[in-house]
Design an enzyme around this catalytic site. Structure first.
Site, short mmCIF file in Angstrom:
data_model
loop_
_atom_site.label_atom_id
_atom_site.label_comp_id
_atom_site.label_asym_id
_atom_site.label_seq_id
_atom_site.Cartn_x
_atom_site.Cartn_y
_atom_site.Cartn_z
N HIS A 42 28.95 16.39 36.60
CA HIS A 42 30.26 16.09 37.19
C HIS A 42 30.11 16.20 38.71
O HIS A 42 29.95 17.30 39.23
CB HIS A 42 31.28 17.09 36.65
N ARG A 44 31.84 16.48 41.68
CA ARG A 44 33.22 16.77 42.11
C ARG A 44 33.40 16.43 43.57
O ARG A 44 32.46 16.48 44.36
CB ARG A 44 33.51 18.27 41.91
N1 PXP Z 1 33.42 17.12 28.95
C1 PXP Z 1 34.12 17.11 30.11
C2 PXP Z 1 34.93 15.91 30.44
C3 PXP Z 1 34.06 18.19 31.01
O1 PXP Z 1 34.75 18.16 32.14
C4 PXP Z 1 33.24 19.29 30.68
C5 PXP Z 1 33.12 20.44 31.65
O2 PXP Z 1 32.40 20.05 32.76
C6 PXP Z 1 32.54 19.26 29.47
C7 PXP Z 1 32.65 18.17 28.61
C8 PXP Z 1 31.65 20.38 29.05
O3 PXP Z 1 32.45 21.51 28.81
P1 PXP Z 1 31.76 22.93 28.57
O4 PXP Z 1 31.08 23.29 29.86
O5 PXP Z 1 32.92 23.82 28.25
O6 PXP Z 1 30.80 22.74 27.44
#
Ligand code: PXP
Length: 238
Positions: A42, A44
């Site tokens: 991601h 950001r």
């Molecule tokens: N999917 C999305 C759209 C997210 O924003 C995130 C967190 O970055 C994740 C999946 C993964 O989440 P987690 O880190 O809780 O496994």
């Protein structure tokens, strides 16, 4: 069900010292070696973990597929069009949130999201919209040309009782079925871990799960390859 690994939190740890280690690119390569089907980052707006350099190096070195999570804002859309990930997952982004807090409101942002999808499609990038398991949000996603939805599983992960969990899982199951009927690909993610992943194996309409925090947390203890392999085996064999 495919497994995509989010390596953002390797960069979180690196950035704590503003140095070079641990390296999210090395973590991504280890995840692939252990059987991950894709790498997720991601980028950001505030660059709190992954930076543009990471994304560009990942693009060059990974051999599976790159899923770039991003807000639908001009600066990041430009970078995405240049980097060309296989998939762009559009998420809502708030400056002060610790992590993505919920799905997009596709209905209220239909014009901006439609334009974003069109721009990304022109650059041959498939687009996924991160949404709640709600039928009207899925319909709107299909209407504006999304290729995938990613169902937000964070509410399920945080349910405090079995009844609540059962109801939320039903919502997810129905959403996945509805999306498939409309021809959408179905991903799911947020808050998934080594315990709660098991119930998702039964939802055949889910094509891929995206997991970050739980795997990076385990990787600190047992190493990246072992952490990914354990999740991969749970998904394959239960
Ligand atoms: N999917 C999305 C759209 C997210 O924003 C995130 C967190 O970055 C994740 C999946 C993964 O989440 P987690 O880190 O809780 O496994």
């Amino acid at each position: 069900m495919r497994l995509a690994i989010n390596v953002d939190h390797v960069a979180t740890l690196r950035n704590a010292r503003k140095e070079f280690l641990p390296d999210p690119v090395a973590a991504a390569l280890a995840a692939e070696k252990a059987g991950a089907d894709g790498i997720v980052v991601h980028l950001r707006e505030d660059r709190r973990h992954i930076n543009e350099r990471d994304v560009r190096i990942l693009r060059q070195v990974i051999s599976t597929k790159l899923d770039l999570e991003m807000a639908a804002i001009d600066e990041i859309i430009k970078i995405a069009c240049d980097v060309k990930p296989e998939l762009a997952t559009i998420v809502p982004e708030k400056r002060m949130e610790l992590t993505t807090e919920g799905g997009l409101n596709v209905i209220d942002n239909i014009t901006n999201l439609k334009e974003t999808i069109q721009i990304l499609h022109k650059h041959n990038i498939e687009v996924s919209l991160f949404i709640e398991p709600e039928i009207n949000q899925i319909d709107a996603s299909a209407e504006i040309g999304a290729d995938f939805i990613e169902i937000h599983t964070g509410i399920f992960a945080n349910c405090s009782s079995e009844e609540e969990q059962f109801d939320e899982l039903e919502r997810i199951r129905n959403a996945a079925k509805h999306a498939k009927k409309l021809g959408l690909g179905v991903n799911a993610g947020h808050g998934l871990n080594y315990q709660n992943i098991k119930v998702f194996r039964e939802i055949k309409e889910i094509d891929e799960v995206s997991i970050g925090h739980a795997i990076i947390a385990k990787a600190i203890m047992v190493g990246m390859e072992a952490a990914v392999r354990e999740m991969r085996d749970l998904i394959r064999f239960g």
